[in-house]
Write a protein that holds these residues in place. Structure first.
Motif, PDB file in Angstrom:
ATOM      1  N   PHE A  83       0.771  -1.075   0.022  1.00  0.00           N
ATOM      2  CA  PHE A  83      -0.017  -0.028   0.053  1.00  0.00           C
ATOM      3  C   PHE A  83       1.084   1.159  -0.099  1.00  0.00           C
ATOM      4  CE2 PHE A  83      -4.288  -1.672   1.892  1.00  0.00           C
ATOM      5  CZ  PHE A  83      -4.536  -2.314   0.726  1.00  0.00           C
ATOM      6  N   THR A  84       1.340   1.438  -1.040  1.00  0.00           N
ATOM      7  CA  THR A  84       2.153   2.912  -1.318  1.00  0.00           C
ATOM      8  C   THR A  84       1.153   3.997  -1.374  1.00  0.00           C
ATOM      9  OG1 THR A  84       1.728   2.964  -3.684  1.00  0.00           O
ATOM     10  CG2 THR A  84       3.620   1.564  -2.727  1.00  0.00           C
ATOM     11  N   PRO A  85       1.802   5.309  -1.334  1.00  0.00           N
ATOM     12  CA  PRO A  85       0.717   6.357  -1.296  1.00  0.00           C
ATOM     13  C   PRO A  85      -0.195   6.606  -2.498  1.00  0.00           C
ATOM     14  CG  PRO A  85       3.062   7.052  -0.541  1.00  0.00           C
ATOM     15  CD  PRO A  85       3.160   5.624  -0.734  1.00  0.00           C
ATOM     16  N   PHE A  86       0.572   6.178  -3.523  1.00  0.00           N
ATOM     17  CA  PHE A  86      -0.332   6.268  -4.965  1.00  0.00           C
ATOM     18  C   PHE A  86      -1.489   5.141  -4.856  1.00  0.00           C
ATOM     19  CE2 PHE A  86       3.779   7.854  -6.578  1.00  0.00           C
ATOM     20  CZ  PHE A  86       3.114   9.100  -7.295  1.00  0.00           C
ATOM     21  N   ILE A  87      -1.340   4.046  -4.337  1.00  0.00           N
ATOM     22  CA  ILE A  87      -2.295   2.903  -4.202  1.00  0.00           C
ATOM     23  C   ILE A  87      -3.398   3.641  -3.060  1.00  0.00           C
ATOM     24  CG2 ILE A  87      -2.648   0.641  -3.336  1.00  0.00           C
ATOM     25  CD1 ILE A  87      -1.600   0.835  -6.144  1.00  0.00           C
ATOM     26  N   VAL A  88      -3.002   4.020  -2.030  1.00  0.00           N
ATOM     27  CA  VAL A  88      -3.867   4.584  -1.004  1.00  0.00           C
ATOM     28  C   VAL A  88      -4.692   5.695  -1.574  1.00  0.00           C
ATOM     29  CG1 VAL A  88      -4.025   5.713   1.139  1.00  0.00           C
ATOM     30  CG2 VAL A  88      -2.502   3.822   0.808  1.00  0.00           C
ATOM     31  N   ASN A  89      -3.972   6.649  -2.217  1.00  0.00           N
ATOM     32  CA  ASN A  89      -4.867   7.709  -3.021  1.00  0.00           C
ATOM     33  C   ASN A  89      -5.643   7.266  -3.891  1.00  0.00           C
ATOM     34  OD1 ASN A  89      -4.970  10.523  -3.653  1.00  0.00           O
ATOM     35  ND2 ASN A  89      -4.151   9.883  -5.555  1.00  0.00           N
ATOM     36  N   SER A  90      -5.748   6.082  -4.664  1.00  0.00           N
ATOM     37  CA  SER A  90      -6.237   5.617  -5.615  1.00  0.00           C
ATOM     38  C   SER A  90      -7.533   4.872  -4.984  1.00  0.00           C
ATOM     39  CB  SER A  90      -5.626   4.383  -6.641  1.00  0.00           C
ATOM     40  OG  SER A  90      -6.444   3.760  -7.277  1.00  0.00           O
TER      41      SER A  90
END
Length: 395
Positions: A172-179
């Motif tokens: 869960f990277t920042p981009f995945i969490v943002n998505s």
């Protein structure tokens, strides 16, 4: 002495002649090799363009035609489900006609094929999941406007990331969490604050609307689970990431799902109403048959396009093209069915596209990192990476 000089001069001339011939040969090879590379690259991009067209056009066409079936007198959710799957023989045709070549590997693990029982279990489990997803999608498309249905279904990427966290160790990277956050808010806007829910004064209509919302969210979650499960199966069970392997998986699971739906069609008794449904279809008998056949073909052509993009390019590019096609369905629905495009839907589309881009960008970073690590390990130019082939889009 003169003889020695003569031999020396002759040797020099021979050396110069050989060098000249060698240079001319190199120049000839360079000139001849250039037009060979160009047509190959041209053919590859032509195939990619065709697959992109398949994805963008059939993604919208299959959904619009599915709604057109219900809009003009179609009432059988089991029939609406069956036509999503029954066109699977097209995949076998594509499998045999495909000329895609995969590099031979010396790895012994790639030469091992799963047992019949293992393959059968894989096809049955994924087929049951596909049949459930298709049925819930059919119910959602029956009770919801196309624009609302398609935007809620877009949350499948959020569910894909969620299930991949448990099945495929997705970080869960920042981009995945943002998505995840954006796609969740995008769907929540349509569930909580829509004109459709406020305009349904009839209790029966409200119940159907709620059922449509629940089934569409369930279908979206099921698709996310299916994508994560297929990725796990290709990595741990099948291991041989070729066009034939993936096409067999998609085709046989569609075969199993079609059998399950046929059982549901006859067990529910809806098959008895199909004759009267065709006779009372608003557009006529012939358009009724053409509509159902077109839905079946368009779904399979869409699948061929998605798988083709994965093998010609990568799963990241395939997901990107799917994201590009996201706004097409709501816009076409406004034109064809007169769906209302209110502020909530416009804002939902923007958030969904943002979420898609964030999700795809993270996969792009992962693939780039994988290629760099592969280059460092080999110590030479980047080698083809097969990691993207495990992320198969089957919608």
């Amino acid at each position: 002495m003169e003889r020695t000089q003569e031999i020396y001069v002759n040797d020099q001339q021979n050396i110069e002649a050989n060098l000249t011939d060698h240079e001319e040969m190199n120049n000839t090879m360079e000139i001849e090799s250039f037009p060979i590379t160009q047509p190959k690259n041209y053919r590859r991009w032509l195939r990619i363009s065709i697959y992109v067209f398949f994805v963008l056009s059939c993604q919208a066409l299959s959904t619009i035609l599915g709604r057109l079936y219900f809009e003009n007198g179609g009432k059988s959710t089991w029939m609406g489900t069956l036509v999503q799957l029954i066109g699977f023989p097209v995949l076998f045709l594509f499998r045999f006609l495909s000329k895609t070549k995969t590099p031979k590997s010396t790895d012994i693990s790639l030469r091992k094929f799963p047992s019949f029982i293992t393959l059968g279990s894989v096809y049955i489990v994924t087929g049951l999941l596909v049949s459930a997803n298709s049925y819930m999608s059919s119910v959602g498309l029956l009770y919801l406007p196309v624009s609302t249905f398609s935007l809620i279904l877009a949350s499948q990427l959020a569910f894909t990331a969620f299930f991949s966290y448990f099945l495929n160790s997705q970080k869960f990277t920042p981009f995945i969490v943002n998505s995840l956050f954006l796609l969740t808010i995008s769907s929540a806007l349509l569930v909580v604050n829509t004109d459709e829910s406020q305009s349904t004064t009839n209790v029966s209509s409200r119940v159907k609307y709620v059922i449509g919302i629940i089934c569409t969210i369930g279908a979206s979650a099921g698709i996310g689970l299916l994508l994560s499960l297929v990725q796990l199966i290709l990595r741990k069970v099948l291991k041989n990431h070729t066009v034939s392997t993936v096409m067999d998986l998609v085709a046989y699971q569609s075969l199993v799902a079609s059998c399950v739906v046929l059982i549901g069609l006859f067990a529910s008794g809806e098959w008895k109403t199909l004759t009267s449904e065709m006779e009372n279809y608003k557009l006529g008998k012939a358009p009724y048959a053409i509509t159902l056949a077109s839905i079946a073909i368009s779904w399979q052509v869409y699948t061929i396009g998605v798988v083709g993009l994965i093998f010609e390019s990568s799963s990241v590019f395939s997901n990107s093209i799917t994201a590009v096609g996201l706004p097409i369905v709501p816009v076409v629905a406004v034109i064809v069915f007169g769906d209302k495009m209110n502020t909530s839907k416009i804002f939902s589309i923007i958030l969904a596209i943002w979420g898609f881009i964030s999700f795809v960008y993270q996969h792009y970073l992962d693939e780039k990192k994988l290629k760099l690590s592969h280059t460092d390990h080999v110590g030479g130019p980047p080698l083809p990476v097969d990691e993207g082939r495990t992320n198969i889009q089957i919608v």
